[in-house]
Scaffold this active site. Structure first.
Site, PDB file in Angstrom:
ATOM      1  CG  ASN A 214     -44.569 -10.102   0.872  1.00 58.69           C
ATOM      2  OD1 ASN A 214     -45.634  -9.512   0.774  1.00 58.69           O
ATOM      3  ND2 ASN A 214     -44.196 -11.040   0.003  1.00 58.69           N
ATOM      4  CG  ASP A 283     -37.091 -11.952  -4.409  1.00 61.16           C
ATOM      5  OD1 ASP A 283     -37.843 -12.008  -5.401  1.00 61.16           O
ATOM      6  OD2 ASP A 283     -36.733 -10.889  -3.872  1.00 61.16           O
ATOM      7  CE  LYS A 293     -45.013 -26.260  16.685  1.00 61.65           C
ATOM      8  NZ  LYS A 293     -45.435 -26.248  18.057  1.00 61.65           N
TER       9      LYS A 293
HETATM   10  N1  CTP Z   1     -41.680 -10.821  -9.363  1.00 66.24           N
HETATM   11  C1  CTP Z   1     -42.102 -12.038  -9.851  1.00 66.24           C
HETATM   12  N2  CTP Z   1     -41.569 -13.187  -9.357  1.00 66.24           N
HETATM   13  C2  CTP Z   1     -40.606 -13.162  -8.396  1.00 66.24           C
HETATM   14  C3  CTP Z   1     -40.187 -11.919  -7.883  1.00 66.24           C
HETATM   15  C4  CTP Z   1     -40.740 -10.769  -8.386  1.00 66.24           C
HETATM   16  O1  CTP Z   1     -42.958 -12.060 -10.733  1.00 66.24           O
HETATM   17  N3  CTP Z   1     -40.133 -14.291  -7.940  1.00 66.24           N
HETATM   18  C5  CTP Z   1     -42.259  -9.593  -9.926  1.00 66.24           C
HETATM   19  C6  CTP Z   1     -43.098  -8.781  -8.952  1.00 66.24           C
HETATM   20  O2  CTP Z   1     -44.465  -9.187  -9.033  1.00 66.24           O
HETATM   21  C7  CTP Z   1     -42.920  -7.351  -9.448  1.00 66.24           C
HETATM   22  C8  CTP Z   1     -41.535  -7.375 -10.051  1.00 66.24           C
HETATM   23  O3  CTP Z   1     -41.203  -8.753 -10.298  1.00 66.24           O
HETATM   24  O4  CTP Z   1     -43.820  -7.031 -10.494  1.00 66.24           O
HETATM   25  C9  CTP Z   1     -40.472  -6.787  -9.175  1.00 66.24           C
HETATM   26  O5  CTP Z   1     -40.487  -7.408  -7.932  1.00 66.24           O
HETATM   27  P1  CTP Z   1     -39.386  -7.080  -6.849  1.00 66.24           P
HETATM   28  O6  CTP Z   1     -39.554  -7.975  -5.670  1.00 66.24           O
HETATM   29  O7  CTP Z   1     -39.360  -5.596  -6.626  1.00 66.24           O
HETATM   30  O8  CTP Z   1     -38.096  -7.450  -7.694  1.00 66.24           O
HETATM   31  P2  CTP Z   1     -36.997  -8.553  -7.600  1.00 66.24           P
HETATM   32  O9  CTP Z   1     -36.676  -8.991  -8.988  1.00 66.24           O
HETATM   33  O10 CTP Z   1     -37.419  -9.613  -6.663  1.00 66.24           O
HETATM   34  O11 CTP Z   1     -35.764  -7.739  -7.080  1.00 66.24           O
HETATM   35  P3  CTP Z   1     -35.268  -7.378  -5.596  1.00 66.24           P
HETATM   36  O12 CTP Z   1     -35.982  -8.290  -4.636  1.00 66.24           O
HETATM   37  O13 CTP Z   1     -33.809  -7.617  -5.661  1.00 66.24           O
HETATM   38  O14 CTP Z   1     -35.618  -5.925  -5.413  1.00 66.24           O
END
Ligand code: CTP
Length: 406
Positions: A214, A283, A293
């Site tokens: 990302n 996520d 590959k």
């Molecule tokens: N986070 C984490 N582990 C994951 C996803 C997120 O520890 N697998 C943590 C990030 O480091 C951040 C917080 O959760 O501190 C929020 O991350 P974000 O990506 O905004 O939230 P999500 O729960 O993934 O929600 P969404 O993607 O639906 O916005």
């Protein structure tokens, strides 16, 4: 004392450059990590070798002398600096700074740095009094550059008057006072605390040459790690993919995937006091990582993704005494999503930002954040450098950890 302080010492080409050797040596003796950048005219007065030996660091003067392909030195130095000190500062360098020129390593670093800048002008009395120089200095002062006024006396050019660079002892005293005052308002609020900071984006492998990641640059997490260390904490930084290397002097561990990051955090979790999850964790990851590959086949390709572990959620479930701070980078409904994450992940604080706003977001050096706790909005911060956001956020957290009001 200047322990743990990184000072970029800019030396420009005036006769007072010989005093830079003594200044450099005194700063190092006080514990500072000094990185010298010289202009080419400074080298007419003092050698690189002298300053290299005294600073115990490589001396830079050529923007294009990049020996390590993984770093860009003027950016690395600009980011690492707690203070950029230019002594002596010639009329020419002052003019370049006032007009934003970047035609050598020092002026380029000055444009790239977010650190405070202090200059000790030195020049002939008539040059010093020239309206162009005076106006340039006023411009710099308006921008927050700190001046160490030159003294009066017999100048090397034979004139008696104002223009003699302040003596190294006095400059060191000004530098020490500056850091002492800065420390007073941030205080050593995290003295004795163990802090874990995660930053950057995770990398989820598809095959040996492809991955999902990302836009995270790692800057906010780096600023937090640096600020926590300055506030007295023992910091362990766990970072994924970032735009630049971690700040010098921080205990840093590089990881790739969400799973790697989780394992690294767990190794330090039990005896930590504060955990800040500034990382952008994927996520989802590919269900399978191909060992060789993947070759192109049909017109379409489907990649099956499975959920990664939510590190913050897991920490929220198992926390005992730890103070937990999460981040919520959103593009819409910022407040609602942030509050939902705070509750769902059992955080003590959540830092929300609209990554689409001007002055906020992934690659920016500034940020605009709102901090929430279970009771609602704690603080709405205006646009600030990521370093300032870090210091303010850690002050809020530290006061709460110590049972004080904000
Ligand atoms: N986070 C984490 N582990 C994951 C996803 C997120 O520890 N697998 C943590 C990030 O480091 C951040 C917080 O959760 O501190 C929020 O991350 P974000 O990506 O905004 O939230 P999500 O729960 O993934 O929600 P969404 O993607 O639906 O916005």
């Amino acid at each position: 004392m200047l322990n743990g302080k990184t000072i970029v010492l800019g030396v420009t080409g005036g006769i007072a450059a010989y005093k830079a050797a003594s200044l450099c040596s005194k700063l190092v003796q006080k514990g500072a990590d000094v990185h010298v950048i010289m202009t080419s005219s400074a080298k007419e007065f003092i050698t690189e070798m002298t300053l290299q030996v005294l600073s115990k660091n490589a001396v830079f003067s050529d923007t294009f002398d990049e020996r390590d392909p993984s770093v860009v030195n003027h950016i690395r130095l600009a980011d690492a600096a707690d203070l950029v000190l230019i002594a002596p500062a010639t009329a020419n360098m002052i003019a370049k700074m006032a007009h934003g020129l970047a035609d050598d390593m020092l002026s380029t670093t000055l444009l790239a740095t977010m650190a405070p800048v202090m200059i000790a002008p030195a020049m002939n009395v008539h040059m010093y009094g020239h309206p162009a120089v005076q106006e340039n200095m006023k411009t710099l002062e308006r921008r927050g550059v700190m001046m160490i006024e030159p003294g009066e006396g017999l100048l090397a050019c034979g004139y008696v008057g104002k223009g003699r660079m302040e003596e190294p002892e006095s400059i060191v005293a000004v530098v020490e006072r500056f850091f002492a005052e800065k420390e007073d308002d941030g205080a050593k609020l995290l003295e004795g605390k163990k802090v874990i900071v995660t930053s950057g984006g995770t990398i989820e492998r598809i095959d040996p040459v492809r991955y999902i990641t990302n836009d995270s640059s790692g800057k906010m997490g780096f600023a937090l790690a640096k600020a926590a260390q300055q506030m007295g904490a023992t910091v362990h930084l766990i970072h994924g993919h970032t735009d630049s290397p971690p700040p010098a002097g921080i205990d840093a561990e590089a990881v790739q995937s969400a799973e790697d990051m989780y394992e690294a955090v767990l190794r330090h979790w039990q005896d930590s006091d504060l955990v800040i999850k500034a990382a952008a964790v994927a996520d989802y990851r590919p269900a399978e990582t191909a060992s060789s590959k993947i070759k192109k086949k049909g017109d379409t390709m489907t990649l099956e993704l499975v959920k990664t572990v939510d590190i913050l959620e897991q920490l929220g479930k198992s926390k005992t005494n730890q103070f937990l701070i999460g981040f919520a980078a959103e593009t819409h409904q910022v407040e609602a999503f942030a509050k939902d994450k705070l509750v769902r992940k059992n955080c003590d604080l959540i830092v929300a930002n609209d990554v689409t706003a001007e002055g906020a977001g992934f690659r920016s050096d500034t940020n605009i954040v709102q901090v929430y706790d279970a009771g609602g909005l704690v603080e709405q911060m205006p646009v600030m450098s990521k370093d300032e956001v870090a210091r303010r956020l850690l002050t809020i957290a530290a006061r709460r950890m110590n049972g004080e009001a904000n």
